[in-house]
Design a protein around this motif. Structure first.
Motif, PDB file in Angstrom:
ATOM      1  N   VAL A  53      12.753   0.846   8.717  1.00 45.49           N
ATOM      2  CA  VAL A  53      12.567   1.917   7.737  1.00 45.49           C
ATOM      3  C   VAL A  53      12.667   1.338   6.328  1.00 45.49           C
ATOM      4  N   GLY A  54      13.588   0.406   6.133  1.00 45.06           N
ATOM      5  CA  GLY A  54      13.700  -0.256   4.835  1.00 45.06           C
ATOM      6  C   GLY A  54      12.451  -1.040   4.470  1.00 45.06           C
ATOM      7  N   ILE A  55      11.865  -1.716   5.440  1.00 44.62           N
ATOM      8  CA  ILE A  55      10.630  -2.464   5.205  1.00 44.62           C
ATOM      9  C   ILE A  55       9.516  -1.509   4.785  1.00 44.62           C
ATOM     10  N   TYR A  56       9.377  -0.415   5.510  1.00 46.05           N
ATOM     11  CA  TYR A  56       8.325   0.545   5.150  1.00 46.05           C
ATOM     12  C   TYR A  56       8.573   1.155   3.778  1.00 46.05           C
ATOM     13  N   TRP A  57       9.820   1.486   3.474  1.00 41.65           N
ATOM     14  CA  TRP A  57      10.120   2.054   2.155  1.00 41.65           C
ATOM     15  C   TRP A  57       9.780   1.047   1.060  1.00 41.65           C
ATOM     16  N   ASN A  58      10.198  -0.190   1.258  1.00 39.97           N
ATOM     17  CA  ASN A  58       9.974  -1.234   0.268  1.00 39.97           C
ATOM     18  C   ASN A  58       8.482  -1.479   0.045  1.00 39.97           C
ATOM     19  N   ASN A  59       7.730  -1.661   1.111  1.00 38.06           N
ATOM     20  CA  ASN A  59       6.299  -1.938   0.979  1.00 38.06           C
ATOM     21  C   ASN A  59       5.525  -0.717   0.490  1.00 38.06           C
ATOM     22  N   HIS A  60       5.963   0.472   0.891  1.00 35.40           N
ATOM     23  CA  HIS A  60       5.354   1.711   0.399  1.00 35.40           C
ATOM     24  C   HIS A  60       5.552   1.803  -1.113  1.00 35.40           C
ATOM     25  N   HIS A  61       6.751   1.469  -1.568  1.00 36.68           N
ATOM     26  CA  HIS A  61       7.045   1.477  -3.006  1.00 36.68           C
ATOM     27  C   HIS A  61       6.135   0.498  -3.747  1.00 36.68           C
ATOM     28  N   HIS A  62       6.010  -0.712  -3.227  1.00 33.69           N
ATOM     29  CA  HIS A  62       5.149  -1.706  -3.869  1.00 33.69           C
ATOM     30  C   HIS A  62       3.698  -1.234  -3.892  1.00 33.69           C
ATOM     31  N   MET A  63       3.240  -0.689  -2.778  1.00 32.25           N
ATOM     32  CA  MET A  63       1.858  -0.230  -2.694  1.00 32.25           C
ATOM     33  C   MET A  63       1.589   0.871  -3.712  1.00 32.25           C
ATOM     34  N   LEU A  64       2.484   1.837  -3.802  1.00 36.59           N
ATOM     35  CA  LEU A  64       2.258   2.939  -4.729  1.00 36.59           C
ATOM     36  C   LEU A  64       2.457   2.514  -6.181  1.00 36.59           C
ATOM     37  N   HIS A  65       3.248   1.485  -6.396  1.00 37.46           N
ATOM     38  CA  HIS A  65       3.443   0.998  -7.761  1.00 37.46           C
ATOM     39  C   HIS A  65       2.149   0.435  -8.345  1.00 37.46           C
ATOM     40  N   ILE A  66       1.348  -0.201  -7.507  1.00 41.86           N
ATOM     41  CA  ILE A  66       0.137  -0.860  -7.986  1.00 41.86           C
ATOM     42  C   ILE A  66      -1.069   0.085  -8.063  1.00 41.86           C
ATOM     43  N   VAL A  67      -1.049   1.196  -7.316  1.00 38.85           N
ATOM     44  CA  VAL A  67      -2.209   2.098  -7.355  1.00 38.85           C
ATOM     45  C   VAL A  67      -2.187   2.950  -8.622  1.00 38.85           C
ATOM     46  N   GLN A  68      -3.383   3.317  -9.050  1.00 41.78           N
ATOM     47  CA  GLN A  68      -3.539   4.138 -10.252  1.00 41.78           C
ATOM     48  C   GLN A  68      -3.864   5.590  -9.914  1.00 41.78           C
ATOM     49  N   GLN A  69      -4.564   5.795  -8.811  1.00 36.73           N
ATOM     50  CA  GLN A  69      -5.014   7.131  -8.439  1.00 36.73           C
ATOM     51  C   GLN A  69      -4.777   7.385  -6.965  1.00 36.73           C
ATOM     52  N   ILE A  70      -4.534   8.655  -6.635  1.00 39.55           N
ATOM     53  CA  ILE A  70      -4.496   9.069  -5.237  1.00 39.55           C
ATOM     54  C   ILE A  70      -5.392  10.280  -5.086  1.00 39.55           C
ATOM     55  N   SER A  71      -5.697  10.612  -3.863  1.00 36.16           N
ATOM     56  CA  SER A  71      -6.563  11.752  -3.562  1.00 36.16           C
ATOM     57  C   SER A  71      -5.899  12.630  -2.511  1.00 36.16           C
ATOM     58  N   GLY A  72      -6.554  13.725  -2.201  1.00 42.12           N
ATOM     59  CA  GLY A  72      -6.062  14.576  -1.117  1.00 42.12           C
ATOM     60  C   GLY A  72      -6.016  13.823   0.198  1.00 42.12           C
ATOM     61  N   GLY A  73      -6.989  12.953   0.416  1.00 44.68           N
ATOM     62  CA  GLY A  73      -6.997  12.125   1.620  1.00 44.68           C
ATOM     63  C   GLY A  73      -5.789  11.207   1.686  1.00 44.68           C
ATOM     64  N   ALA A  74      -5.399  10.682   0.529  1.00 41.60           N
ATOM     65  CA  ALA A  74      -4.214   9.816   0.477  1.00 41.60           C
ATOM     66  C   ALA A  74      -2.957  10.620   0.790  1.00 41.60           C
ATOM     67  N   LEU A  75      -2.904  11.866   0.339  1.00 41.63           N
ATOM     68  CA  LEU A  75      -1.745  12.711   0.663  1.00 41.63           C
ATOM     69  C   LEU A  75      -1.632  12.901   2.166  1.00 41.63           C
TER      70      LEU A  75
END
Length: 191
Positions: A53-75
């Motif tokens: 769970v920590g790995i997913y939280w950490n990598n999820h944080h990194h992934m979202l830090h670098i993205v600029q936009q999200i969409s309904g599909g991303a939600l």
């Protein structure tokens, strides 16, 4: 659309997942260290799941830090990931309580496999339709590490029927591979 609500919601769900897992740990009835021995499978399952769970939280944080936009599909892709992550406490408890028997170890692997697939889908949704998220697409590339992990999960699931501890070992190997934050993304953030 902005990503703040998605990050906050995901952080909250992941915090609840960790809380549920720790609540499954039961205190031994005795006061000696030997009284902990029957709980070792439960503790081992918990430790590995906490790391995952920590790995997913950490990598999820990194992934979202670098993205600029999200969409309904991303939600929706993010909810898909959170769904599979939310099942980790269940299979963790089942595997620990049954001392790493074949079916619980296989089920644990299936949930880990589905988490990996869901994470990959989220990454693809974030990169496919948003040119402004190009840095994430370049960082992930063909995702050798992700595909390697999926292979280890499938091997772990297959091994868990004849040799449950060998299947469990496959899941430990994947956790070790991902223990450090995703450096591919961190290198992009620094640039």
């Amino acid at each position: 659309m902005g990503k703040g609500r998605l990050e906050a919601f995901s952080d909250g769900v992941i915090a609840i997942i960790i809380t549920i897992m720790v609540l499954e740990l039961k205190v031994p009835h005795g006061a000696a260290f030997n009284d902990l021995l029957p709980l070792l499978p439960v503790l081992g399952s918990y430790v590995l799941s906490f790391i995952y769970v920590g790995i997913y939280w950490n990598n999820h944080h990194h992934m979202l830090h670098i993205v600029q936009q999200i969409s309904g599909g991303a939600l929706w892709a993010n909810l898909h990931l959170l769904f599979w992550l939310s099942l980790i406490p269940f299979v963790t408890a089942w595997m620990g309580e049954n001392h790493f028997q074949a079916a619980p170890v296989a089920a644990y692997g299936v949930i880990l496999l589905m988490c990996a697939v869901a994470y990959s889908i989220l990454a693809r949704v974030l990169t496919r339709h948003h040119p402004e998220n190009r840095a994430l697409a370049e960082a992930i590339g063909i995702d050798r590490k992700g595909w390697l992990s999926i292979g280890f999960y499938i091997a772990g699931i297959a091994l868990s029927t004849p040799w449950p501890l060998a299947g469990f070992a496959m899941y430990v190997i994947v956790a070790l591979i991902w223990l450090a934050p995703d450096r591919r993304i961190e290198r992009r953030i620094v640039q």
